[in-house]
Enzyme design. Sequence first.
Site, PDB file in Angstrom:
ATOM      1  CD  GLU A   6      -2.407   1.857   0.300  1.00  0.00           C
ATOM      2  OE1 GLU A   6      -3.213   1.118  -0.286  1.00  0.00           O
ATOM      3  OE2 GLU A   6      -2.181   3.033  -0.049  1.00  0.00           O
ATOM      4  CB  SER A  33     -21.589   6.467  -1.235  1.00  0.00           C
ATOM      5  OG  SER A  33     -21.110   6.976  -2.409  1.00  0.00           O
ATOM      6  CG  HIS A  80     -24.928  -0.127  -5.326  1.00  0.00           C
ATOM      7  ND1 HIS A  80     -25.706   1.011  -5.432  1.00  0.00           N
ATOM      8  CD2 HIS A  80     -23.649   0.302  -5.190  1.00  0.00           C
ATOM      9  CE1 HIS A  80     -24.913   2.070  -5.369  1.00  0.00           C
ATOM     10  NE2 HIS A  80     -23.669   1.684  -5.222  1.00  0.00           N
ATOM     11  CB  VAL A 101       5.027  -0.825  -7.020  1.00  0.00           C
ATOM     12  CG1 VAL A 101       5.842  -1.552  -8.091  1.00  0.00           C
ATOM     13  CG2 VAL A 101       4.596  -1.805  -5.940  1.00  0.00           C
ATOM     14  CB  ILE A 130     -12.863  -1.603  -9.073  1.00  0.00           C
ATOM     15  CG1 ILE A 130     -11.907  -2.682  -9.554  1.00  0.00           C
ATOM     16  CG2 ILE A 130     -14.007  -2.203  -8.251  1.00  0.00           C
ATOM     17  CD1 ILE A 130     -12.528  -3.749 -10.421  1.00  0.00           C
ATOM     18  CB  SER A 141     -20.554   2.557  -8.483  1.00  0.00           C
ATOM     19  OG  SER A 141     -21.738   2.036  -7.957  1.00  0.00           O
ATOM     20  CB  CYS A 193     -19.518  14.219  18.585  1.00  0.00           C
ATOM     21  SG  CYS A 193     -19.239  15.949  18.979  1.00  0.00           S
ATOM     22  CB  CYS A 232     -17.472  19.219  17.953  1.00  0.00           C
ATOM     23  SG  CYS A 232     -16.152  18.146  18.573  1.00  0.00           S
ATOM     24  CB  CYS A 240     -11.928  14.257  20.540  1.00  0.00           C
ATOM     25  SG  CYS A 240     -12.358  14.199  18.796  1.00  0.00           S
TER      26      CYS A 240
END
Lengths: 485, 117, 419
Positions: A34, A48, A52, A176, A341, A343, A409, A442, A447
Amino acid sequence: MENIFDVAIIGGGIVGTAVAYRLAHRALSVVLLEKEPDVCHGVSKANSGIVHGGFHYSATTTLKGRLELRGNQAFDRLQRELGFPFQRCGILVVAFAEEQLATLEKLHAQGVANGVPGIELCDAERTLQLEPKLNPPVFGSLYAPQGGVVEPYRLVFSLMSAACLNGVELRRRFEVVASRNLGESWEMTAADGRTVRARYVINAAGLYADVVSSLFGAEEFQITPRKGEEYLLDRMSQARPSKVIFPVPSAHTKGVLVIPTAGGTTMIGPTAEIVEDKADRTTTAKNKERIFGLARKMVSGVSERDLVTSFSGSRPVIEGKEDFFLAISAKAPRFLQAAGIQSPGLTASPAIAEYLEQLLAEAGLPIKDKPSPFLPWRSTPTLRDLAPQEADRLHATDNPAWTNVVCRCERVSEAEIRAAIRQGHDSLEGVKLATRAGMGRCQGGFCGLKILRLIADELGISLEEAIRRESNGKAQVSILGGKEK
Amino acid sequence: MKTLQKICICCPTGCHLTIQLADGNIEVTGNRCPRGDNYARQEINDPRRIVTATVAAAGNPHCRIPVKSSEPLPCAMIPALLEELYAMQVSLPVAMGQILLKDYCQTGIDIIATRAR
Amino acid sequence: MKALEYEIAVIGGGAAGLSAAAKCAASGRRTVVIERGEELGGVLLQCIHSGFGLHYFREELTGPEYATRVLSQASEAGAGFLVSATVMQITPDGPGHLLTVYSRQEGVIMVRARAVILAMGCRERCRGNLGVPGDRVPGVYSAGTAQQLLNMEGIVPGRRAVIVGSGDIGLIMARRLTWSGVKVECVLEIMPYPAGLSRNIAQCLEDFGIPLHLSTAITGIQGKDHVESVTFAPLVNGVLDLTQSQRVHCDTVLFSVGLVPENELSRECGVQLNPKTGGALVDDTLMTSVPGIFSCGNVLHVHDLVDFVSQEAERCADSAVRYCAGAVHDDQPGLIPLEPGDNVRYVVPNQVVAGNPHHLFLRATTILEEAVAEIRDTEGTCRFTRRLRHVRPAEMISLDIPGDCTADARGLTVALEEK
């Protein structure tokens, strides 16, 4: 002699981690590379979070249509195994004009042909019964009760954590930049000089899948970023619907939605526009107005006064191809493509993982089940979901920090935050995605500093260093009277 | 004759003062109380401000002791005072009102702690 | 799980909570203050500047000094304290209330109390609430968070700053940043007049030559790993004129764009809120719509002067004490509505007993140099007037109304008429 992995997965988004999780069940050595400091920081971060309904695309003529439904059906099992927030709240595609009814009928027919369970074409009355918050005039709708919402980051993190628990290695900050075919394996080099060798490689590099494909001499294609902005509303918003509300789709996009998120907030968006820069994560005044306007027309109660935050991300669109590019490369040996890739990528991800596993077998990699049992991964409990007695018990038996509420919160404890940092989510953003701390109304006002102090404590660094790290070292942070002036 | 406009900073009211200077005479209008008059005259001749800041506890720059000047200090002296304050390291414990810098530059003004630590 | 019992539980250990607890305890009631932070004093601890206490203590004090005073009053009066303790829920419990408290030290504590005083203060509005376009990068702070970073940790966030909003917090931070070696490029204010006190314009901006751009809105924040610049444009007749857009290079952006009373807990336990203030609807005893739950300080309505907070907290404490003594108020005859009229954004309280003396707080919607506060009944008869000068939205107005003014009225409206 350097260890040679069976499989290297390039990219730690929903696809890469779903594959890693699946392959972790097999007798294979797997490494995931990664490029960001943590997984889920690319395309998947702006997802989102919708599972689906399986009717937007044909399951017979498109790969994504086929994998979407199969993926959707895997989510109950996946949730049992990993414990991420997921609710099958249902999807409603609503016609707000009479001429839209024809499209609804087509989608319904497609859903029936695809084999979507429980899909229903509804009249205006039934529609309003299903969702009273819809803004009339409403002419009818398509109801897919199997559609739902998920917290995408918790999903990706739990897939990765479970995979790592079961032997998959994760190399963070591994971009990479070069690769060499050594005959039976590939050697990949990172920007900082680290190398890794693997027999097979899966390209799940999202927005940069075209770059990666080039590096391996595989297929040439172009990824165009199609950006979407999202606007998050307070969890107390009156506009939160009971189901995900879709307008009738257009040629390119499913439209601006009103989403009751798995976290309990309401989200409106996304837009869909081609942008030049893959790194473009800006939000704009123009789209804010547009999204609020469209959302308000669909659901009453959508109000700018409830706005908590906004963000954007881009779909990795392959020029000239709208379907998933899942294939064994015809040009580069032992190289699999998992690119373009868009939706319904997240929905399809368990099925994409299964498909890629089949492709690996076809490409010549023997795949057998692991002889030892798969270790179940238990996600860290979340304070907000615990009864007070439970919280008190954890305080007494596990860690007193369980009852130290850091994020008021979203009700997140110090114990959860420390656990997240130790799992490698050691930035404000990482802690936020893993625990929801700082995601509330907030926006970290109360925090944020506390979380930074916890990061500093866990990593054994100073508070200014923790702050500086947040900006990749760019912040000109100093101590009053300190030398850096 | 010269006319100046100043906002009085003595209290939250913030009266808008008009100060007229002519032949060494100062006339002040717009003040709702006598403090405004004093402020205007002081401001013309020798502007001063109360200075507040924080100083570091010895060995721990993240433990801050808030301080204030016992009287308003001439404006021109403020930057140097702040530099000195930020370089200080104060041993704990510190009492409320404790003098951390006595008679700064012979002004008779002290820097005092506004919190016990 | 630990169980504690008190007569009065005060939620929040800032100025309002401490002043209320001091009065409750001094009246002989077993009182506890429940504070979610590690220390008592609330936001006062980071307000190291001067200007507090002129009315309440008849002395000009810094924030920490004021906090120390009210804390001493509360502890000397015998109030108890729970710190690093967060109230998660308030539920009815017979004639009183049950508070579920999560404490780092003690685990979960169930606190029983006859009366509860909500004194949780405010949170700040932030960039996310405004939906300011552009990049989401580090270096953007709400003014209060930057204040905490600087004054409580001694950390200077950057070298060049732009401040959005000319409220007092933003102005105070303009001075604080400048005194900390940061170049404050400008302050942007969306209204045609400053939001904060004139004295702060003088001592925080004019003293340092920091430009204040009125009728100006921020249009974007730009940067790759960190803030690099902001863009802003003037508002002409309320509309952004992007042809006059400007860009300023900076590495820090502070947002001082308003405070929101922190009433999540209140909402969850059924307290009705006033959409005009963001705080609870209260009667003249400062009791909310839930019997036995009272409210005061910034969580009730955003104050400008901490002195008024302490005075309001004392009145609230008196009511809570009377409630504990068995005074029943809910069905009291003579409670009539009090509404905001012309040029008044809100008035607190929202209901009063006709014929009793009252203390009102109100805010104007606009600047009025010469005005008259008028209280009229439902018939339109004027019951009370008071001349006021230099009325500003930024400065809350405090009015004492004698009892006979409101006798036999069925409803009241308070307005500010320009003269």
